[in-house]
Scaffold this active site. Structure first.
Site, mmCIF file in Angstrom:
data_model
loop_
_atom_site.group_PDB
_atom_site.id
_atom_site.type_symbol
_atom_site.label_atom_id
_atom_site.label_comp_id
_atom_site.label_asym_id
_atom_site.label_seq_id
_atom_site.Cartn_x
_atom_site.Cartn_y
_atom_site.Cartn_z
ATOM 1 N N GLU A 208 -16.785 -44.211 11.411
ATOM 2 C CA GLU A 208 -17.935 -43.047 12.382
ATOM 3 C C GLU A 208 -18.622 -42.972 11.354
ATOM 4 O O GLU A 208 -17.927 -41.653 10.235
ATOM 5 C CB GLU A 208 -16.765 -42.274 12.787
ATOM 6 N N HIS B 116 -10.067 -37.348 11.735
ATOM 7 C CA HIS B 116 -11.676 -37.640 11.621
ATOM 8 C C HIS B 116 -12.354 -36.364 11.227
ATOM 9 O O HIS B 116 -11.748 -35.554 10.685
ATOM 10 C CB HIS B 116 -11.319 -36.315 13.748
ATOM 11 N N LYS C 173 -12.191 -34.516 22.953
ATOM 12 C CA LYS C 173 -12.850 -33.321 22.063
ATOM 13 C C LYS C 173 -11.648 -32.600 22.715
ATOM 14 O O LYS C 173 -11.368 -32.526 23.725
ATOM 15 C CB LYS C 173 -13.821 -33.621 21.397
ATOM 16 N N GLU D 217 -14.641 -34.624 11.467
ATOM 17 C CA GLU D 217 -14.596 -33.072 12.637
ATOM 18 C C GLU D 217 -13.370 -32.435 12.123
ATOM 19 O O GLU D 217 -13.650 -30.476 11.135
ATOM 20 C CB GLU D 217 -14.821 -32.798 13.982
ATOM 21 N N ASN E 103 -12.758 -40.464 22.920
ATOM 22 C CA ASN E 103 -11.975 -39.180 22.200
ATOM 23 C C ASN E 103 -12.642 -38.009 22.562
ATOM 24 O O ASN E 103 -14.627 -37.637 22.970
ATOM 25 C CB ASN E 103 -12.910 -39.722 21.022
ATOM 26 N N SER F 1 -21.822 -41.622 18.317
ATOM 27 C CA SER F 1 -23.139 -42.485 18.845
ATOM 28 C C SER F 1 -23.367 -44.043 19.960
ATOM 29 O O SER F 1 -24.282 -44.132 20.186
ATOM 30 C CB SER F 1 -24.725 -41.585 18.639
ATOM 31 N N GLY G 279 -22.221 -37.249 17.406
ATOM 32 C CA GLY G 279 -22.663 -36.647 17.973
ATOM 33 C C GLY G 279 -24.007 -36.276 17.769
ATOM 34 O O GLY G 279 -25.064 -35.209 18.563
#
Ligand code: PGA
Length: 250
Positions: free
Chosen positions: A169, A97, A12, A99, A10, A213, A175
């Site tokens: 996730e 996701h 991003k 985010e 991914n 991560s 991250g």
């Protein structure tokens, strides 16, 4: 028995066209890998990605979009619909996701509408779910995951488990460099697996992958958890050598 996983890079909002081309000069598919290897670049690069990987890897690599619209078509400036993605040969779309949930206020209803659009265009789906640190600390982990997964209930009849992936996730691991422990991942994957078995009324359930991560150091240990069917990799997928290594888990 050899486990065949699905491993998704991914990217991003990273890598432009020249960086994509540079990346694939270096990226190597592990020779003996049976995994489904996928890349999710930014929208404008999807077609270029398809050409580059078809040339270099004779289409072994799958193409993934990071998002799609919850609407079918029409006056929605800036949106990208599932139909357009399908028409250029996209294989999977990531939906929900954290985010997108966090920065673009996507709730479970919106996510369900996006899944409906993806299903109507025969796009495979990667549905992301996961708890925040606060929710985990408040003992809300199971309630949050149950709620997020309930977005598939009304569309269960349309989902073919082979074309659907659930990505667990934990938000606190994305991250941040804080990877969930093998025990935490096993526990949550088993829980999700039970939920899916109840929903699908069968042992034939979607694959459950882990994200947060994942890197060259922890990937093998995490992949050895039997209920981990692969990874959604952010930061570590931006470097071709690192991502090649992650793809060589067995
Ligand atoms: P990360 O991102 O690997 O950088 O933690 C994972 C993801 O958000 O999919």
């Amino acid at each position: 028995m050899k486990k065949e996983g699905i491993i998704i890079a991914n990217w991003k909002m990273n890598h432009n066209l020249s960086e994509l081309n540079e990346y694939f000069k270096k990226f190597q598919l592990p020779v003996s890998s049976e995994h489904e290897i996928c890349f999710a670049p930014q929208f404008p690069l999807l077609t270029s990605l398809k050409h580059v990987v078809a040339e270099k890897f004779s289409s072994k690599i799958k193409i993934v979009a990071q998002n799609c619209s919850s609407e079918k078509s029409g006056a929605y400036t800036g949106e990208v619909n599932a139909d357009a993605l399908k028409s250029i040969g996209v294989d999977y779309v990531i939906i929900g996701h954290s985010e997108r949930r966090q920065y673009y206020f996507e709730d479970d209803q919106k996510i369900q509408n996006k899944m409906k659009q993806a299903l109507s265009c025969n796009l495979n789906i990667v549905l992301c779910i996961g708890e925040s640190l606060k929710q985990r600390e408040n003992n809300e982990l199971k309630a949050v995951l149950t709620q997020q997964l309930s977005s598939i209930d009304p569309i269960l009849g349309e989902i073919n488990f082979k074309h659907f992936v659930v990505a667990y996730e934990p938000v606190w691991a994305i991250g941040t460099g804080k990877v969930a422990t093998v025990e935490q991942v096993r526990e949550v994957h088993d829980f999700i697996s039970t939920l899916l078995t109840e929903k699908f009324k069968s042992n034939s359930i979607p694959r459950i992958i882990y994200g947060g991560s994942v890197n060259t150091t922890n990937a093998q240990e995490l992949f050895s958890v039997s209920s981990v069917a692969g990874f959604l990799v952010g930061g570590a997928s931006l470097k071709p050598d690192d991502f090649s290594k992650i793809c060589s888990v067995h």
